[in-house]
Write a protein that holds these residues in place. Structure first.
Motif, PDB file in Angstrom:
ATOM      1  N   LEU A   1       0.821  -1.215   0.000  1.00 19.29           N
ATOM      2  CA  LEU A   1       0.000   0.000   0.000  1.00 19.29           C
ATOM      3  C   LEU A   1       0.855   1.265   0.000  1.00 19.29           C
ATOM      4  O   LEU A   1       0.327   2.369   0.057  1.00 19.29           O
ATOM      5  N   LYS A   2       2.161   1.096  -0.107  1.00 17.27           N
ATOM      6  CA  LYS A   2       3.078   2.226  -0.063  1.00 17.27           C
ATOM      7  C   LYS A   2       2.766   3.233  -1.167  1.00 17.27           C
ATOM      8  O   LYS A   2       2.697   2.899  -2.348  1.00 17.27           O
ATOM      9  N   GLY A   3       2.544   4.482  -0.748  1.00 17.68           N
ATOM     10  CA  GLY A   3       2.284   5.554  -1.692  1.00 17.68           C
ATOM     11  C   GLY A   3       0.872   5.584  -2.241  1.00 17.68           C
ATOM     12  O   GLY A   3       0.531   6.495  -3.010  1.00 17.68           O
ATOM     13  N   GLY A  16       3.049   2.460   4.544  1.00 14.41           N
ATOM     14  CA  GLY A  16       3.291   3.672   3.763  1.00 14.41           C
ATOM     15  C   GLY A  16       2.080   4.215   3.038  1.00 14.41           C
ATOM     16  O   GLY A  16       2.204   4.997   2.088  1.00 14.41           O
ATOM     17  N   ALA A  17       0.871   3.832   3.475  1.00 19.67           N
ATOM     18  CA  ALA A  17      -0.351   4.294   2.814  1.00 19.67           C
ATOM     19  C   ALA A  17      -0.681   5.734   3.189  1.00 19.67           C
ATOM     20  O   ALA A  17      -0.361   6.205   4.285  1.00 19.67           O
ATOM     21  N   ASN A  18      -1.319   6.434   2.243  1.00 22.21           N
ATOM     22  CA  ASN A  18      -1.883   7.760   2.497  1.00 22.21           C
ATOM     23  C   ASN A  18      -3.363   7.550   2.816  1.00 22.21           C
ATOM     24  O   ASN A  18      -4.148   7.251   1.931  1.00 22.21           O
ATOM     25  N   ILE A  41      -7.779   2.508  -3.448  1.00 22.96           N
ATOM     26  CA  ILE A  41      -8.465   1.352  -2.869  1.00 22.96           C
ATOM     27  C   ILE A  41      -9.285   1.833  -1.685  1.00 22.96           C
ATOM     28  O   ILE A  41      -8.923   2.800  -1.011  1.00 22.96           O
ATOM     29  N   CYS A  42     -10.419   1.168  -1.439  1.00 22.04           N
ATOM     30  CA  CYS A  42     -11.309   1.535  -0.336  1.00 22.04           C
ATOM     31  C   CYS A  42     -11.565   0.314   0.534  1.00 22.04           C
ATOM     32  O   CYS A  42     -11.854  -0.774   0.027  1.00 22.04           O
ATOM     33  N   PHE A  43     -11.463   0.516   1.842  1.00 19.71           N
ATOM     34  CA  PHE A  43     -11.779  -0.537   2.804  1.00 19.71           C
ATOM     35  C   PHE A  43     -13.026  -0.132   3.592  1.00 19.71           C
ATOM     36  O   PHE A  43     -13.073   0.971   4.144  1.00 19.71           O
ATOM     37  N   ILE A  44     -14.005  -1.018   3.665  1.00 20.15           N
ATOM     38  CA  ILE A  44     -15.204  -0.771   4.472  1.00 20.15           C
ATOM     39  C   ILE A  44     -15.110  -1.611   5.740  1.00 20.15           C
ATOM     40  O   ILE A  44     -15.095  -2.840   5.693  1.00 20.15           O
TER      41      ILE A  44
END
Length: 439
Positions: free
Chosen positions: A305-307, A340-342, A377-380
Motif C-alpha cells: 500500500l506504499k504511496g 506507507g499508505a496515504n 483502494i477503499c476498505f469498508i
C-alpha cells in the motif's frame, strides 16, 4: 424505590436512566466532575441513540453526583455498573468493582441490596459480599445480588427497557423479592437462580454468540475457496429454529466492550481451574485472524500500500456507537500506516475518539465523497447506513482505482454487477467489472 447507580458508562448510565423511566428515584455516581456537570445539564457523555432524550424526560427522578457517601447512605438498592477491563493476561480487572464495594461498606446507614450489574467472573459476587460485610461501618443488613445486563451498544436503551429476560442471582429470598419489585414494570421473564449461575449465564450467553460469529466467518472463508455464497448458506441455516438467523452475518470479526473481553475472561478462568474451553479458545483465535482479512485481500491487487491513497469507511466496531474497543480498524490502520499508505478516513461519530489514538498520518473527512476522492483502494470496516445506501456509481466516479474491499457485505451482489468497480467482500464471489485488469 430509592436507587443509587455506581458508574455512568454504557451499563451504569443506561441502567440508571431506564430505572428512572420506570418510576424509580435514581442517583448516578461518577468520580468525574466534568461528566457529572454534563449529565446534570441533560447531556449524555456517551453516544447512545435515545439515551439523552430519556435523560431529559426523567430529570425529576434523576440526579448525578460525585458524592458517593450521600448517594449510598440511604439507598434501598445500589447497582454497581463500573468497568471490568481486560488485563494483559486476559483476566478481568476487578479493582473498580472492589473499590465501589469498599465505598458502599463505609457509607450505608440502612439495610440495602447491592446489585452487581457489571460482568464479573464466576464467584465475584461472593467476594464482594465478604468484602462489604467485613468493612461495614454501621450495623445494617446487606444483601448482594447478581443481575447481569444483556444490552448491546447502539441499541442499549431498547435492550434494557425491552430486555429478553431479567436474571437475578441471589442466596436469599429477601434480595430476590426486592429486585422483583424493582423490575415489576418491566415486561420480561424473570429468571431467579443462585449468584454463580447468574454470573455464568452472562458469560455463557456472550461466549455462545461469539462462537456463532466465529463459526459463520470460518464458513464464509471456506465459501470463498469453494465458490459458495455465505449469504445463501446463512439464509438456509436460519430457517432451522435450533440455529436461528441471528448473528449469522459474515464479516471481519466481533469487537466492542463485551465479546472480546468476555471470551478471554472465561477462557482464563477455565485455565485457572486447569480446564480448557477449546471451543471458546477457537473462537478467540478465529476472530483475531478475521480482523486481518481485508489487508490480506488487498494483496491480490497491490503488493504493497506504499504511496497509495487509501479510503477507510467506518472506524467504530459497529454502527450506532462511537466505541472503538477491539474495532478492526485499531489493528488494520496502523498496519496500513506502517506500509506507507496515504489514509483518508470517515466515520459519522467515531472520528474524535480515533483522533485521540491516531492524531497524525490520517486525513479525517466529513463525507464519504471526500474520503473516496482519488483513492486507489477503499476498505469498508463498519456497516453504517450511509455506506449501505451510498450510490455505487460514485465509487468509479470518485476513485482513481475503484477497488472496494468490504468487510461487512454492505452491498447486494446483483447491484454491484451494474457498477464499474472491483468489489471484494466476505464469503462471496468477487465482482470485477473493470475493463482493464488491476490485479
Amino acid at each position: 424505590m430509592k436507587i443509587a447507580e455506581a458508574g455512568t458508562g454504557y451499563v451504569g448510565l443506561v441502567t440508571g436512566v431506564c430505572l428512572a423511566e420506570n418510576g424509580h428515584s435514581v442517583t448516578c455516581v461518577d468520580i468525574d466532575d466534568r461528566k457529572v456537570a454534563l449529565m446534570k445539564a441533560g447531556v449524555s457523555p456517551i453516544y447512545e441513540p435515545g439515551l439523552e432524550e430519556l435523560m431529559i424526560n426523567n430529570m425529576e427522578r434523576l440526579d448525578f453526583t460525585t458524592d458517593y457517601k450521600e448517594a449510598y447512605r440511604y439507598a434501598d438498592v445500589i447497582f454497581i455498573g463500573v468497568g471490568t477491563p481486560e488485563k494483559p493476561d486476559g483476566s478481568a480487572n476487578l479493582s473498580y468493582i472492589y473499590g465501589v464495594a469498599e465505598q458502599i461498606a463505609a457509607s450505608i446507614e440502612k439495610d440495602c441490596v447491592v446489585v452487581v450489574k457489571s460482568t464479573v467472573p464466576i464467584g465475584t459476587n461472593d467476594k464482594i459480599e465478604g468484602l462489604i460485610k467485613s468493612n461495614l461501618k454501621n450495623n445494617v443488613n446487606v444483601y448482594v445480588a447478581s443481575n447481569p445486563e444483556f444490552l448491546a451498544q447502539g441499541t442499549a436503551v431498547r435492550d434494557t427497557l425491552h430486555t429478553s429476560r431479567i436474571v437475578i442471582g441471589v442466596e436469599d429470598t429477601i434480595p430476590g423479592n426486592i429486585l422483583k419489585e424493582v423490575y415489576k414494570n418491566f415486561n420480561a421473564p424473570i429468571v431467579v437462580t443462585n449468584r454463580k449461575s447468574a454470573e455464568m449465564i452472562k458469560y455463557a450467553s456472550n461466549d455462545f454468540l461469539a462462537l456463532k460469529i466465529s463459526f459463520i466467518n470460518e464458513i464464509a472463508n471456506l465459501c470463498e475457496i469453494i465458490g459458495a455464497n455465505i449469504e445463501d448458506v446463512a439464509h438456509g441455516m436460519g430457517y432451522d429454529n435450533r440455529i436461528g438467523n441471528k448473528f449469522l452475518n459474515a464479516g471481519i470479526g466481533y469487537g466492542g466492550s463485551c465479546f472480546p473481553k468476555d471470551t478471554k475472561a472465561l477462557h482464563w478462568l477455565a485455565n485457572f481451574h486447569d480446564y480448557e474451553l477449546r471451543t471458546v479458545k477457537a473462537a478467540i483465535d478465529v476472530n483475531e485472524n478475521q480482523k486481518l482479512k481485508l489487508i490480506k485481500k488487498s494483496r491480490k491487487y497491490f503488493d504493497s500500500l506504499k504511496g497509495l491513497n487509501v479510503a477507510v469507511l467506518g472506524l467504530t466496531f459497529k454502527p450506532g456507537t462511537d466505541d472503538l474497543r477491539e474495532a478492526p480498524t485499531l489493528v488494520n490502520i496502523p498496519l496500513m500506516l506502517e506500509d506507507g499508505a496515504n489514509i483518508k478516513a470517515w466515520d459519522p461519530v467515531g472520528v474524535d475518539n480515533f483522533k485521540k489514538l491516531h492524531s497524525e498520518g490520517i486525513m479525517y473527512c466529513y463525507s464519504i465523497e471526500e474520503t473516496l476522492k482519488d483513492a486507489d483502494i477503499c476498505f469498508i470496516f463498519t456497516e453504517w447506513d450511509q455506506v449501505k445506501h451510498f450510490d455505487l456509481k460514485n465509487y468509479s466516479k470518485l476513485m482513481k482505482n475503484p477497488i472496494v474491499i468490504d468487510g461487512r457485505n454492505c452491498y447486494d451482489l446483483e447491484s454491484v454487477k451494474d457498477a464499474a468497480m472491483v468489489y471484494d467482500s466476505i464469503g462471496r464471489e468477487t465482482i470485477h467489472n473493470l475493463e482493464v485488469s488491476l490485479i
